[in-house]
Design a protein around this motif. Structure first.
Motif, PDB file in Angstrom:
ATOM      1  N   GLY A  84     -14.416   1.692  12.465  1.00 62.65           N
ATOM      2  CA  GLY A  84     -14.932   0.561  11.716  1.00 62.65           C
ATOM      3  C   GLY A  84     -14.254   0.313  10.387  1.00 62.65           C
ATOM      4  N   TRP A  85     -13.325   1.194  10.009  1.00 60.07           N
ATOM      5  CA  TRP A  85     -12.593   1.053   8.750  1.00 60.07           C
ATOM      6  C   TRP A  85     -11.115   1.242   9.013  1.00 60.07           C
ATOM      7  N   SER A  86     -10.265   0.626   8.168  1.00 55.37           N
ATOM      8  CA  SER A  86      -8.814   0.717   8.328  1.00 55.37           C
ATOM      9  C   SER A  86      -8.170   1.024   6.991  1.00 55.37           C
ATOM     10  N   VAL A  87      -6.994   1.631   7.043  1.00 49.61           N
ATOM     11  CA  VAL A  87      -6.212   1.848   5.826  1.00 49.61           C
ATOM     12  C   VAL A  87      -5.931   0.489   5.176  1.00 49.61           C
ATOM     13  N   GLY A  88      -6.146   0.429   3.880  1.00 51.07           N
ATOM     14  CA  GLY A  88      -5.949  -0.810   3.141  1.00 51.07           C
ATOM     15  C   GLY A  88      -7.216  -1.594   2.881  1.00 51.07           C
ATOM     16  N   ASP A  89      -8.306  -1.268   3.582  1.00 48.86           N
ATOM     17  CA  ASP A  89      -9.572  -1.980   3.345  1.00 48.86           C
ATOM     18  C   ASP A  89     -10.023  -1.792   1.899  1.00 48.86           C
ATOM     19  N   VAL A 145     -12.348  11.721  -1.725  1.00 51.02           N
ATOM     20  CA  VAL A 145     -12.774  11.770  -0.327  1.00 51.02           C
ATOM     21  C   VAL A 145     -14.201  11.246  -0.233  1.00 51.02           C
ATOM     22  N   VAL A 146     -14.442  10.387   0.754  1.00 58.05           N
ATOM     23  CA  VAL A 146     -15.759   9.764   0.916  1.00 58.05           C
ATOM     24  C   VAL A 146     -16.213   9.880   2.368  1.00 58.05           C
ATOM     25  N   PRO A 147     -17.422  10.365   2.642  1.00 62.35           N
ATOM     26  CA  PRO A 147     -17.959  10.263   3.998  1.00 62.35           C
ATOM     27  C   PRO A 147     -18.047   8.786   4.401  1.00 62.35           C
ATOM     28  N   ALA A 148     -17.567   8.458   5.578  1.00 63.50           N
ATOM     29  CA  ALA A 148     -17.515   7.061   5.996  1.00 63.50           C
ATOM     30  C   ALA A 148     -18.868   6.344   5.930  1.00 63.50           C
ATOM     31  N   PRO A 149     -20.002   7.012   6.228  1.00 69.38           N
ATOM     32  CA  PRO A 149     -21.281   6.298   6.122  1.00 69.38           C
ATOM     33  C   PRO A 149     -21.638   5.867   4.699  1.00 69.38           C
ATOM     34  N   GLN A 150     -20.928   6.369   3.702  1.00 70.86           N
ATOM     35  CA  GLN A 150     -21.228   6.008   2.317  1.00 70.86           C
ATOM     36  C   GLN A 150     -20.306   4.905   1.782  1.00 70.86           C
ATOM     37  N   VAL A 185     -10.034   8.885   2.602  1.00 70.80           N
ATOM     38  CA  VAL A 185      -9.549   9.011   1.225  1.00 70.80           C
ATOM     39  C   VAL A 185      -9.420   7.611   0.649  1.00 70.80           C
ATOM     40  N   VAL A 186      -9.947   7.418  -0.546  1.00 68.29           N
ATOM     41  CA  VAL A 186      -9.874   6.143  -1.238  1.00 68.29           C
ATOM     42  C   VAL A 186      -8.977   6.283  -2.462  1.00 68.29           C
ATOM     43  N   ASP A 187      -8.009   5.377  -2.598  1.00 67.56           N
ATOM     44  CA  ASP A 187      -7.271   5.238  -3.850  1.00 67.56           C
ATOM     45  C   ASP A 187      -8.182   4.489  -4.819  1.00 67.56           C
ATOM     46  N   ILE A 210      -8.840   2.042   0.943  1.00 69.93           N
ATOM     47  CA  ILE A 210      -8.724   3.200   1.828  1.00 69.93           C
ATOM     48  C   ILE A 210      -7.252   3.569   1.994  1.00 69.93           C
ATOM     49  N   ALA A 211      -6.938   4.838   1.713  1.00 68.54           N
ATOM     50  CA  ALA A 211      -5.567   5.332   1.800  1.00 68.54           C
ATOM     51  C   ALA A 211      -5.317   6.159   3.055  1.00 68.54           C
ATOM     52  N   ALA A 212      -6.350   6.796   3.606  1.00 68.33           N
ATOM     53  CA  ALA A 212      -6.184   7.647   4.787  1.00 68.33           C
ATOM     54  C   ALA A 212      -7.524   7.787   5.490  1.00 68.33           C
ATOM     55  N   LEU A 213      -7.465   7.925   6.810  1.00 70.20           N
ATOM     56  CA  LEU A 213      -8.654   8.118   7.637  1.00 70.20           C
ATOM     57  C   LEU A 213      -8.645   9.503   8.242  1.00 70.20           C
ATOM     58  N   GLY A 214      -9.769  10.192   8.184  1.00 74.21           N
ATOM     59  CA  GLY A 214      -9.902  11.450   8.890  1.00 74.21           C
ATOM     60  C   GLY A 214     -10.259  11.219  10.349  1.00 74.21           C
ATOM     61  N   PRO A 215     -10.336  12.290  11.134  1.00 77.05           N
ATOM     62  CA  PRO A 215     -10.754  12.141  12.533  1.00 77.05           C
ATOM     63  C   PRO A 215     -12.162  11.572  12.634  1.00 77.05           C
ATOM     64  N   ASP A 216     -12.404  10.854  13.723  1.00 72.06           N
ATOM     65  CA  ASP A 216     -13.748  10.355  14.067  1.00 72.06           C
ATOM     66  C   ASP A 216     -14.264   9.290  13.113  1.00 72.06           C
ATOM     67  N   VAL A 217     -13.363   8.552  12.482  1.00 73.47           N
ATOM     68  CA  VAL A 217     -13.778   7.430  11.637  1.00 73.47           C
ATOM     69  C   VAL A 217     -13.484   6.139  12.388  1.00 73.47           C
TER      70      VAL A 217
END
Length: 336
Positions: free
Chosen positions: A78-83, A99-104, A31-33, A69-76
């Motif tokens: 290479g990224w962290s909250v706050g990036d 909501v964004v798929p991590a590969p995008q 999830v991205v703010d 980034i505000a929240a990470l779903g399972p199986d993500v």
């Protein structure tokens, strides 16, 4: 959260800033703010009822965004909250959260503000996937960019030059022609003139190697006549209509190829998926942005709650580059 809804198909006035449920990330999603997003022609077509979102995508318009980034779903990984990130979307960008798929996801390029990054992913992925990955534009070749003063065109001129190509661009007024030249185009052509004649004059009768076309049917004949032997036409829009006639002998005798692509409806995964395009943009195009060879071109900034005003501006014409919709300021304050 609040987001733009399309009340019904119609003009800019059907866009409304209303409350929506907060999104939750699924596996492989974040999830991205949202700090900023931008207006694309596809958003206008969706508002008019001509381009519905693909199955499973948000019905909120917006094909790109920037934010944190505000929240990470399972199986993500290479990224962290706050990036601080920007992202290519299938929809949902005109909102406080998406909501964004991590590969995008993409990191915000060094030297680009978080707000300006909101108008970068869609043009970057469109231009790179079509000039480099589909059109196979090479250094020393010549590319023709239609609509050189628009969102895609202003980016494509810069990318073509950064790739080592000679760039021709079309536009419809002296001011817009000058914009193309200022961005690095070697030749600017008024699209009211005879295109094959102008291209022949600019290329010593050779023609161009690649054409990036947003018009479709209305320019097909002129585009084919403007290509060099072995040239590649890449169609990315149908503003000039979807139908025309083609003489296949023209393709055979001059070894021409015609490709047509879209970005929104592609899957995330796969060799031609959005994830692969985003990865190529990060590896090959982002260094050019960070070096300053390619920069965002922003016509104006509009609060996202006033998206109808931005859509009206695009409908009226005269926009150069991107219309960026601001959701938060750089410090994360809503309404910035």
């Amino acid at each position: 959260m609040y987001a733009i809804s399309i009340r019904e198909s119609g003009g800019p006035e059907v866009l409304e800033w209303v409350e929506h449920p907060d999104p939750e990330p699924g596996p492989g999603e974040v999830v991205v703010d949202v700090v900023a997003t931008a207006v694309n022609r596809a958003d206008v077509m969706q508002r008019q009822g001509m381009y519905p979102p693909p199955p499973g995508a948000s019905d909120v318009p917006g094909l790109e965004c920037s934010g944190r980034i505000a929240a990470l779903g399972p199986d993500v990984s290479g990224w962290s909250v706050g990036d601080e990130v920007c992202a290519l979307l299938a929809g949902g960008g005109y909102a406080e959260k998406v909501v964004v798929p991590a590969p995008q996801l993409l990191p915000v390029p060094a030297g680009v503000s978080l707000v300006d990054a909101g108008g970068l992913p869609e043009v970057a992925c469109t231009v790179w996937s079509n000039l480099a990955m589909t059109g196979h534009l090479g250094a020393g070749e010549t590319v023709l960019v239609h609509g050189g003063s628009g969102g895609i065109g202003t980016h494509a001129i810069q990318v073509g030059k950064a790739m080592g190509a000679r760039v021709l661009a079309t536009a419809g007024s002296p001011e817009r022609l000058q914009t193309c030249l200022d961005l690095g185009a070697d030749v600017a052509i008024d699209y009211h003139d005879d295109l094959p004649t102008e291209v022949a004059s600019a290329t010593d009768d050779r023609g161009v190697d690649v054409i990036l076309d947003n018009m479709g049917g209305s320019t097909l004949k002129a585009n084919l006549a403007s290509l060099a032997m072995g040239g590649r036409l890449v169609i990315i829009g149908l503003m000039g209509g979807p139908k025309t006639e083609i003489n296949l002998a023209t393709l055979l005798t001059r070894r021409l190829s015609v490709g047509a692509t879209n970005l929104r409806g592609r899957p995330v995964e796969g060799p031609d998926g959005k994830g692969a395009i985003v990865a190529a943009v990060r590896e090959d195009l982002w260094p050019l942005v960070e070096q300053g060879a390619v920069r965002p071109v922003v016509d104006r900034y509009v609060p996202v709650a006033e998206a109808s005003r931005a859509h009206a501006a695009l409908d009226e014409g005269g926009v150069v580059g991107k219309l960026v919709l601001v959701v938060r300021d750089e410090d994360g304050v809503l309404g910035g």
